[in-house]
Design a protein around this motif. Sequence first.
Motif, short mmCIF file in Angstrom:
data_model
loop_
_atom_site.label_atom_id
_atom_site.label_comp_id
_atom_site.label_asym_id
_atom_site.label_seq_id
_atom_site.Cartn_x
_atom_site.Cartn_y
_atom_site.Cartn_z
N SER A 154 0.83 -1.22 0.00
CA SER A 154 0.00 0.00 0.00
C SER A 154 0.85 1.26 0.00
CB SER A 154 -0.94 0.00 1.19
OG SER A 154 -1.88 -1.00 1.03
N PRO A 155 1.88 1.37 0.91
CA PRO A 155 2.71 2.56 0.87
C PRO A 155 3.42 2.74 -0.48
CG PRO A 155 3.13 1.34 2.87
CD PRO A 155 2.24 0.49 2.03
N LEU A 156 3.81 1.59 -1.11
CA LEU A 156 4.48 1.70 -2.41
C LEU A 156 3.54 2.29 -3.46
CD1 LEU A 156 6.67 -1.45 -3.10
CD2 LEU A 156 7.31 0.94 -3.22
N GLU A 200 -1.01 15.92 0.00
CA GLU A 200 -0.39 15.71 1.31
C GLU A 200 0.49 14.46 1.28
OE1 GLU A 200 0.56 16.90 4.86
OE2 GLU A 200 -0.97 17.99 3.72
N ILE A 201 1.72 14.54 1.74
CA ILE A 201 2.58 13.35 1.85
C ILE A 201 2.38 12.77 3.25
CG2 ILE A 201 4.94 12.45 1.69
CD1 ILE A 201 4.42 13.87 -0.85
N PRO A 202 1.90 11.50 3.36
CA PRO A 202 1.65 10.94 4.70
C PRO A 202 2.94 10.87 5.51
CG PRO A 202 0.97 9.43 2.96
CD PRO A 202 1.66 10.54 2.29
N ALA A 203 2.78 11.03 6.83
CA ALA A 203 3.96 10.98 7.71
C ALA A 203 4.48 9.55 7.76
CB ALA A 203 3.56 11.44 9.10
N ALA A 204 5.80 9.38 7.90
CA ALA A 204 6.41 8.04 8.01
C ALA A 204 6.03 7.45 9.36
CB ALA A 204 7.92 8.16 7.89
N GLY A 213 11.52 5.70 5.23
CA GLY A 213 12.58 6.51 4.62
C GLY A 213 12.14 7.08 3.29
N MET A 214 11.39 6.26 2.52
CA MET A 214 10.91 6.71 1.22
C MET A 214 9.92 7.87 1.39
SD MET A 214 9.27 4.38 -1.75
CE MET A 214 7.80 4.04 -0.84
N MET A 215 9.00 7.74 2.40
CA MET A 215 8.02 8.81 2.64
C MET A 215 8.74 10.09 3.05
SD MET A 215 5.05 7.97 1.90
CE MET A 215 4.14 6.52 1.48
N ARG A 216 9.78 9.94 3.90
CA ARG A 216 10.53 11.13 4.32
C ARG A 216 11.20 11.76 3.11
NH1 ARG A 216 11.09 8.13 9.05
NH2 ARG A 216 12.84 6.94 8.24
#
Length: 575
Positions: free
Chosen positions: A348-350, A368-372, A380-383
């Motif tokens: 899902s995150p991918l 909006e970029i979801p928080a890690a 790390g990818m989300m950050r």
Amino acid sequence: MSLNRLFRLISIALLMLFLALAVSLVWIEWNIYQSSTNTVPALKRFRLGLVAMEQVSAERGPANAFMGARDDERAVLYQRLQAARAASDAALADLRAALEKDSAQRNSGILEKVRIVQQTLGPARAAVDHVGQQAQGQRSHLYIVSAVNGMMDVIPMLVRITGELVGTVDLADPDLRDGLAGVRATASLREYAGQVGSRFTAPLITHNTLNPDEVIEIGRLYGRIELLRSLLGAQLAAYSSQPQFAQGLANLDKQYFDNGFQFIDYLLQVGLKSGDYGITPAELAARYVPQMKAILDLRDIILDDLMARAERRNLQARNFLVLVIGLTIVACLFFQLLMYMIRKRVVSPLVTATDLVVGLADGKLGQEIPAARYDDEIGGMMRALRVLKERILERNSLAREREALISQLQTSSNTDFLTGLLNRRAFFSYGEQQMGVAQRYRRNLSVVLFDIDHFKRINDSHGHLSGDAVLRGVAQIAAQLLRKVDVLARYGGEEFIVLLQETDIGKAEAVAQKLRVALEQKEFDVDGGQRIKISASFGVAALSEGHSLEQLIKLADTALYVAKERGRNRVEVSV
Ligand SMILES: Nc1nc2c(ncn2[C@@H]2O[C@H](COP(=O)(O)OP(=O)(O)OP(=O)(O)O)[C@@H](O)[C@H]2O)c(=O)[nH]1
């Protein structure tokens, strides 16, 4: 196919595969448990069969005793015979009841065989009764042998019954085979041991030597007994090394082979020589039958051990089945959890990250970029995506600032700082363009160059700032009077220039006059609250073929010079 869908399909396929494996494993364990559950009752039925056979064999002792009874002991011996018959009937009835209780055996041929045994026993017993009722001297050898054989003839049917019953145990648990063979060997040993004793019944009663048939039969039984003893030793050694079996065999050797068999051997010697045995069948039974107990003891030792093993294996199979079911459920749940975790934390995150990256590439910077949530690679990818978004926002803002700066710089580089008019450089840039157009299309183009008269005096009298104010005022008046298409610029310190499109020399002169009048009439506010008046001199020139912009300006400048010379505050036209 999307990653999410692919993952879902793989999860379902893996789960199916896993379930198929788990179900087959459970199925195998269930079958082992079921068959081990059948072993104990099958063993019990087998034991009942053996006991029935033993009781029918044992009935021969009192039967033989009764057939050899003296008149005075007939009643007592008959009573004993009846008790033995009741015991065999009870054993057969128990076997029958157990077989009827079991649905698998109820319709098999075993029950029928038991019934035949029960039926066959009737005439055999009647023959025994017939001999026993006869007076002592009247009992013929033939009848006695026939009655003895009649009782023995029942046994093969019972052997077949126990054989079939042992088959059901063997089917349920083949690992018990050696022990079962040992039990059967003891049962046969007991039977042959009994038979060899019974073979002396007729000679004992008739006080005869053994006839050749009896000798052959006894010899055959000897051989079988010896063979069974050695088989029993080998089978028990293969079955178990526990001491109770060795002990049982030792008891058997001591009790039966050393005592019972020796006694038979003695009778055989007598039977071969004189026939003067000196004992009745009842005495033979009383001396010989107890020696056979060791055979039955050994049988029971093996049977008890088989039963304990079967129960233990059944318990183990049940525990293992429960364990396999439990582990299957746990593994199933763990698998589901694993799939859920992988989907939640990786797939899902991918997918979300992919959408976000595509969105960022499309310029959707508002998303909006979801928080890690976890400190892992996906986190790390989300950050990194957040940083990427911030960088893009910064870069865009820098680009906007740069564009604004460029346009600001462009404006300021073309503009005169004091008056806000075009500066000399910008005038030449625009002027060259206009010249090009005018010359190409042979259009009129004129230049008006004007200079404030005695401007130095204004500076000197009222200060430099007042001079600046006058310059701004002149620029404002000129800009208001001129058309939008006319190019007005500050040409030097107090000198201004106007490029007039589509304007011949006459019209240009008129424009110059209009400007001159306007400036002459205007009163300018200067430092100290004073109002002053000024004038300006104008030089006008029109474009002729072959002129450059510099030449045109030069002509206007010359005309201006003339205007200054001729007294200022005037317009001179280049000729
Ligand atoms: N206040 C102010 N004065 C300026 C500016 N640029 C030039 N000047 C002054 O303008 C004056 C020009 O003087 P001159 O060339 O002698 O000409 P004039 O005094 O106008 O005399 P004529 O042109 O012969 O009528 C000089 O004193 C310059 O210092 C400016 O931007 N502001």
